[in-house]
Design a protein around this motif. Structure first.
Motif, short mmCIF file in Angstrom:
data_model
loop_
_atom_site.label_atom_id
_atom_site.label_comp_id
_atom_site.label_asym_id
_atom_site.label_seq_id
_atom_site.Cartn_x
_atom_site.Cartn_y
_atom_site.Cartn_z
N LEU A 82 0.81 -1.21 0.00
CA LEU A 82 0.00 0.00 0.00
C LEU A 82 0.85 1.27 0.00
O LEU A 82 0.35 2.35 0.33
CB LEU A 82 -0.94 0.00 1.22
N LEU A 122 -4.73 -7.41 -0.92
CA LEU A 122 -4.70 -6.11 -0.25
C LEU A 122 -6.07 -5.48 -0.19
O LEU A 122 -6.93 -5.71 -1.04
CB LEU A 122 -3.75 -5.15 -0.98
N ASP A 167 -4.16 -0.11 6.48
CA ASP A 167 -5.36 -0.92 6.71
C ASP A 167 -6.31 -0.26 7.70
O ASP A 167 -7.28 -0.88 8.15
CB ASP A 167 -4.98 -2.33 7.19
N ARG A 168 -6.08 1.00 8.07
CA ARG A 168 -6.95 1.73 9.00
C ARG A 168 -7.94 2.58 8.20
O ARG A 168 -7.55 3.36 7.33
CB ARG A 168 -6.14 2.63 9.94
N ASP A 169 -9.22 2.42 8.52
CA ASP A 169 -10.25 3.21 7.84
C ASP A 169 -11.46 3.30 8.76
O ASP A 169 -12.52 2.73 8.48
CB ASP A 169 -10.60 2.57 6.50
N GLY A 214 -7.40 -1.48 1.65
CA GLY A 214 -7.06 -0.39 2.56
C GLY A 214 -6.80 0.88 1.79
O GLY A 214 -7.21 1.03 0.64
N VAL A 242 -13.84 0.16 1.35
CA VAL A 242 -12.92 1.18 1.85
C VAL A 242 -13.43 2.53 1.35
O VAL A 242 -13.79 2.68 0.19
CB VAL A 242 -11.48 0.93 1.33
#
Length: 278
Positions: free
Chosen positions: A76, A112, A173-175, A114, A145
């Motif tokens: 990412l 993947l 990977d934070r949302d 994110g 996402v």
């Protein structure tokens, strides 16, 4: 002769006046990165496992425009490298110049999902900009996402005394999104609706549950101080089993917010608010 000299003076002055009329922010290159759409816009979402073309567009610092040198990286985190070709003693026109550069064949691994960080750098030069791309899961059943960052203040100009404040932890990977809708009665009594357990149903739609926090009117000056008592009292009631919210984005700065039953088939009242970010 005098008229000709005046004409030449005006012709030389016009480009300078045009540059001075530009806003101060235009002194720095402005870039946007995304997937080109039929309507000319750029989408901020890509699908993991699919090969897609991106486009970088914006305003370059002068008339010697850059070209794509490389799009590198993994996971990412990616870097888009720009290169300005040698100009062989030619002088670059000193005018801000719009440009578009295609970035073909971009792919994020199907494992993947994110928010991907893409930095734009000039070969042998400076870091230019940073962009976020929402990488949607390859599995259609996975959690979406968010296509945009939504942090900040939102309001409907036609509804005084109310507003929405959102926090968005977005990157990698934070949302995660949470926030609160503020209401004040004419007497000053606050009722706050906390937006919790938010999940992206699709890249442009966020939904979750509500927690209602009520309080008594408070007027103790602009800031609390020791002489101003703020007694603790129970003030929270959970209505998440019945009520929820849905926020549908029409772009990074426009959205429709609906408060109502979490299960639309259950019936009951709902409230729709047209929001603008400020």
């Amino acid at each position: 002769m005098r008229a000709s000299a005046l004409h030449r003076f005006r012709a030389a002055l016009f480009p300078l006046a045009a540059l001075l009329a530009l806003p101060a922010a235009a002194a720095e290159p402005l870039f946007a990165l995304g997937v080109p759409q039929p309507d000319g816009s750029l989408a901020g979402s890509v699908v993991a496992g699919a090969t897609q073309d991106l486009e970088l567009r914006g305003v370059w610092r002068d008339g010697c425009l850059p070209r794509l040198a490389a799009f590198a990286g993994s996971g990412l985190r990616r870097a888009l490298h720009l290169e300005v070709e040698a100009i062989d003693n030619r002088v670059c026109p000193q005018a801000l110049t719009p440009f578009r550069i295609g970035v073909p064949g971009v792919r994020f691994d199907e494992t993947l999902a994110g928010v991907a960080e893409v930095v734009v750098v000039e070969v042998g030069g400076d870091w230019l900009s940073q962009h976020a791309l929402a990488v949607q899961p390859a599995d259609a059943g996975g959690h979406a996402v968010g296509a945009y960052g939504v942090a900040g203040g939102w309001a409907d100009p036609g509804i005084p005394g109310s507003g929405l404040f959102l926090f968005h932890d977005r990157g990698g990977d934070r949302d995660q999104v949470w926030g609160y809708w503020l209401n004040f009665s004419p007497a000053g009594s606050p009722t706050w609706y906390l937006l919790t357990e938010a999940r992206w149903q699709r890249p442009d739609r966020l939904a979750g549950v509500l927690v209602v926090v009520e309080g008594a009117p408070w007027n103790c000056g602009l800031l609390p101080w020791p002489a101003c008592a703020l007694p603790a009292r129970p003030a929270t009631r959970l209505v998440g089993d019945v009520w929820g919210f849905q926020m549908t984005l029409a772009g990074p700065d426009r959205a429709t917010l609906v408060f109502g039953p979490q299960d639309p088939t259950a019936g009951g009242p709902s409230v729709t608010v047209e929001l603008r970010r400020f």
